[in-house]
Design a protein around this motif. Structure first.
Motif, PDB file in Angstrom:
ATOM      1  N   PHE A 154      31.281  12.502 -56.713  1.00 17.14           N
ATOM      2  CA  PHE A 154      31.994  12.727 -57.716  1.00 17.14           C
ATOM      3  C   PHE A 154      31.356  11.588 -58.949  1.00 17.14           C
ATOM      4  O   PHE A 154      31.770  12.089 -60.003  1.00 17.14           O
ATOM      5  N   GLY A 206      30.249  12.955 -62.523  1.00 18.30           N
ATOM      6  CA  GLY A 206      30.737  12.494 -63.597  1.00 18.30           C
ATOM      7  C   GLY A 206      29.889  11.866 -64.676  1.00 18.30           C
ATOM      8  O   GLY A 206      29.786  12.276 -65.952  1.00 18.30           O
ATOM      9  N   THR A 231      29.967  20.321 -60.594  1.00 19.35           N
ATOM     10  CA  THR A 231      30.653  20.138 -59.382  1.00 19.35           C
ATOM     11  C   THR A 231      30.454  21.074 -58.378  1.00 19.35           C
ATOM     12  O   THR A 231      30.114  21.030 -57.155  1.00 19.35           O
ATOM     13  N   SER A 267      43.176  24.777 -60.381  1.00 19.28           N
ATOM     14  CA  SER A 267      42.975  23.450 -61.139  1.00 19.28           C
ATOM     15  C   SER A 267      43.345  23.998 -62.760  1.00 19.28           C
ATOM     16  O   SER A 267      43.641  23.149 -63.394  1.00 19.28           O
ATOM     17  N   ASN A 318      39.089  19.499 -64.816  1.00 13.24           N
ATOM     18  CA  ASN A 318      38.035  19.119 -63.809  1.00 13.24           C
ATOM     19  C   ASN A 318      38.549  17.852 -62.895  1.00 13.24           C
ATOM     20  O   ASN A 318      38.213  17.869 -61.772  1.00 13.24           O
ATOM     21  N   VAL A 319      39.667  17.233 -63.571  1.00 15.10           N
ATOM     22  CA  VAL A 319      40.074  16.077 -62.481  1.00 15.10           C
ATOM     23  C   VAL A 319      41.186  16.803 -61.462  1.00 15.10           C
ATOM     24  O   VAL A 319      40.923  16.394 -60.218  1.00 15.10           O
ATOM     25  N   ALA A 331      38.605  17.838 -58.828  1.00 21.02           N
ATOM     26  CA  ALA A 331      38.399  16.869 -58.019  1.00 21.02           C
ATOM     27  C   ALA A 331      39.198  16.515 -56.900  1.00 21.02           C
ATOM     28  O   ALA A 331      38.914  16.399 -55.953  1.00 21.02           O
ATOM     29  N   GLY A 386      38.780  16.817 -52.907  1.00 22.55           N
ATOM     30  CA  GLY A 386      38.961  15.551 -52.288  1.00 22.55           C
ATOM     31  C   GLY A 386      40.240  15.810 -51.148  1.00 22.55           C
ATOM     32  O   GLY A 386      40.132  15.371 -49.963  1.00 22.55           O
ATOM     33  N   CYS A 430      37.763  10.896 -54.797  1.00 19.59           N
ATOM     34  CA  CYS A 430      36.959  11.938 -55.915  1.00 19.59           C
ATOM     35  C   CYS A 430      37.547  11.723 -57.172  1.00 19.59           C
ATOM     36  O   CYS A 430      36.659  11.829 -58.318  1.00 19.59           O
ATOM     37  N   PHE A 431      38.736  11.402 -57.422  1.00 16.62           N
ATOM     38  CA  PHE A 431      39.253  11.086 -58.831  1.00 16.62           C
ATOM     39  C   PHE A 431      38.502   9.993 -59.298  1.00 16.62           C
ATOM     40  O   PHE A 431      38.309   9.872 -60.658  1.00 16.62           O
ATOM     41  N   LEU A 454      34.922  10.455 -60.069  1.00 16.31           N
ATOM     42  CA  LEU A 454      34.758  11.388 -61.220  1.00 16.31           C
ATOM     43  C   LEU A 454      35.118  10.744 -62.646  1.00 16.31           C
ATOM     44  O   LEU A 454      34.428  10.867 -63.674  1.00 16.31           O
ATOM     45  N   THR A 455      36.137   9.824 -62.598  1.00 14.43           N
ATOM     46  CA  THR A 455      36.632   9.292 -63.836  1.00 14.43           C
ATOM     47  C   THR A 455      36.157   7.868 -64.266  1.00 14.43           C
ATOM     48  O   THR A 455      36.050   7.412 -65.478  1.00 14.43           O
TER      49      THR A 455
END
Length: 187
Positions: free
Chosen positions: A18, A22, A34, A57, A65-66, A69, A73, A85-86, A89-90
């Motif tokens: 992720f 990102g 993704t 989602s 997208n969050v 993720a 996850g 995953c969070f 990604l962030t």
């Protein structure tokens, strides 16, 4: 082919994948990246599972997208997977946005401000193209029949061409879609 349910990636693999998504998707197109990473490359999910997670989602509050993720996850490793995953990604994109914002703010009125603005415009065009490409690819393989095609067309026209609110369109079209699908399958 290996059974996907037996493929349990580690938390570091989820975080790394992720983080890569990102970073690769800076400027947009996260769903495309993704899907490429999770479905095509890693084979942690198939298209149906991915599309179900993507649909969910979009329907729940928050950044799509969050949410995706976190969904992936959770499916892979539970709460720890969702957190990996969070964060993957962030975190990297947040750092990039902070640096880009700093450069943009401090380049106003400077010769370098022109190229910073042009780069941001170019990234926007790429993001739109990636989103459209992913939508077409997923739709071609997963949307079949008159009802799904009709619902997709109506939603596209209402939101994309007529400018209606996404929330309002979903509030009306979701129950209609479910009812029509139920009627068609009951036949």
């Amino acid at each position: 082919m290996e059974n996907q349910s037996t493929r349990q990636p580690g938390l570091s693999a989820l975080f790394g994948s992720f983080a890569k998504i990102g970073l690769a998707a800076f400027g947009g197109g996260l769903a495309a990246w993704t899907r490429q990473e999770i479905v095509q490359k890693r084979r942690w999910m198939d298209d149906k599972q991915f599309l179900s997670g993507y649909a969910l989602s979009q329907l729940i509050p928050g950044a799509t997208n969050v949410n995706l993720a976190v969904f992936i996850g959770t499916q892979m490793r539970g709460v720890g997977g969702a957190l990996a995953c969070f964060l993957g990604l962030t975190m990297p994109p947040v750092l990039i946005v902070l640096v880009t914002g700093y450069l943009y703010l401090h380049s106003q009125g400077q010769p370098s401000g022109v190229w910073v603005g042009a780069a941001l415009e170019g990234m926007g065009a790429v993001a739109i193209g990636l989103s459209l490409g992913t939508g077409v690819r997923l739709g071609r393989h997963n949307i079949r029949g008159v009802v799904p095609i009709g619902v997709m067309t109506v939603i596209t026209v209402l939101i994309g061409l007529l400018g209606y609110s996404l929330v309002h369109v979903l509030m009306v079209m979701m129950p209609i879609s479910l009812l029509l699908t139920w009627i068609v399958r009951a036949r």
